[in-house]
Design an enzyme around this catalytic site. Structure first.
Site, PDB file in Angstrom:
ATOM      1  N   GLU A 131      94.447  54.560  -8.614  1.00  0.00           N
ATOM      2  CA  GLU A 131      93.119  54.925  -8.086  1.00  0.00           C
ATOM      3  C   GLU A 131      93.185  55.267  -6.601  1.00  0.00           C
ATOM      4  OE1 GLU A 131      94.146  51.917  -8.614  1.00  0.00           O
ATOM      5  OE2 GLU A 131      93.320  50.492  -7.158  1.00  0.00           O
TER       6      GLU A 131
ATOM      7  N   HIS B 197      98.921  51.359  -7.731  1.00  0.00           N
ATOM      8  CA  HIS B 197      97.487  51.665  -7.753  1.00  0.00           C
ATOM      9  C   HIS B 197      97.211  53.158  -7.925  1.00  0.00           C
ATOM     10  CE1 HIS B 197      95.808  47.737  -6.451  1.00  0.00           C
ATOM     11  NE2 HIS B 197      96.992  47.574  -5.887  1.00  0.00           N
TER      12      HIS B 197
ATOM     13  N   CYS C 183      97.524  46.101 -10.942  1.00  0.00           N
ATOM     14  CA  CYS C 183      97.864  45.060  -9.966  1.00  0.00           C
ATOM     15  C   CYS C 183      97.345  43.691 -10.446  1.00  0.00           C
ATOM     16  CB  CYS C 183      97.320  45.443  -8.594  1.00  0.00           C
ATOM     17  SG  CYS C 183      98.087  44.507  -7.260  1.00  0.00           S
TER      18      CYS C 183
END
Lengths: 230, 83
Positions: free
Chosen positions: A205, A203, A86
């Site tokens: 994560e 994302h 990002c």
């Protein structure tokens, strides 16, 4: 495997990345403040998401001049791994570690939702444990993820199979209606020429453990672990 | 000498400007049907010290290339005056 998570003023996904790598993937992880001029010898550097320097001027435009970015360039020049997620991707673009630039989303609005990603390339350390043409569910959260590059750069990216992820439907079809931000050629993530630097808007994560409802992002960390230990 | 630069930054012609398009549609719906196109850009006022106007221009050009614009998507023009 050793990893460093860079922290800029305004980073806000650094803790999530740290948690995914350390607690879920059992890597040895450290935070590195952006003022640091050198990096300990690590296998992977993560540039996390957020709003470094408040996104002032352009996203990533000021963070790219942080002292730590010189160390990240050296780290990448040595063939070690870098992932920018990002805002981290935006910083890599501004720093010239990846080609192209980000524009405002075509809708002009900030988009925060789950999207589907088609795995277009598995010949790189970030997706080597994934199936080519497989589909992942990973969230996006950005206002400027509309990837742009000129025709020459696009051709090079295509010829060298450097587009790793494209926005797609759940079944893996490509099309304008599955592209949330207007990104050129539906690009959601791409690697450097040497294939050791990955930038991606979604994302991973945030989908790295079952308690979060999805583990698709974990496959990227597993690929890196396999690559480093091989 | 003190100089002031007025720097205009716009997206390159080849780059779509969704913000400009939205403003264009808004102008049309407000009755300005004659509006043909709108491009939204950025404007900087930079105060700089230099020995002459040429040096001031050179400094501004370097600032633009290094930080103020992203040459992948943007182009710029500027005017330097005393002040």
């Amino acid at each position: 495997m050793k990893a460093a998570v860079l922290v800029f003023p305004g980073s806000n996904c650094d803790t999530d990345c740290f948690h995914a790598l350390k607690d879920v993937m059992k890597m040895s992880v450290e935070y590195v403040w952006h003022k640091e001029r050198s990096l300990a010898k690590v296998d992977l550097v993560v540039l996390p998401g957020g709003f470094s320097y408040g996104d002032y001027l352009r996203t990533g435009a000021i963070a790219r001049f942080s002292p730590a970015m010189e160390a990240v360039k050296k780290h990448a020049d040595q063939g070690r791994y870098v992932i920018g997620i990002c805002n981290g991707f935006q910083i890599l673009l501004e720093a010239g570690l990846l080609p192209g630039a980000m524009l405002r989303n075509k809708t002009l609005s900030f988009i925060c939702k789950r999207v589907w990603l088609k795995v277009e390339d598995v010949n790189n350390p970030f997706t080597c444990r994934l199936k080519k043409n497989g589909v992942l569910s990973v969230p996006i959260a950005h206002g400027e993820g509309n990837y742009y590059c000129d025709d020459d750069v696009l051709k090079k990216l295509q010829d060298q199979s450097r587009v790793v992820f494209r926005y797609c439907s759940q079944a893996g079809q490509l099309g304008e209606s599955f592209n949330p931000n207007g990104s050129r050629d539906h690009i959601a993530g791409l690697v450097s020429e040497k294939r050791n630097v990955l930038g991606m808007m979604p994302h991973p994560e945030r989908v790295s453990e079952a308690i979060l409802g999805c583990e698709d992002g974990k496959k990227i960390w597993e690929s890196l672990l396999a690559e480093v230990s091989s | 000498m003190n100089y002031q630069a007025q720097v205009n930054v716009t997206l390159k012609k080849s780059v779509l400007d969704p913000q400009g398009k939205t403003v264009l549609h808004a102008l049309h719906s407000l009755g300005f049907e004659e509006t043909r196109d709108v491009r939204v850009g950025k404007y900087f006022e930079v105060k700089v010290e230099a020995s002459d106007v040429k040096k001031a221009e050179e400094k501004i050009r370097k600032m633009c290339e290094k930080l103020l614009i992203n040459p992948v998507i943007e182009q710029y023009s500027f005017k330097v005056s005393e002040g």
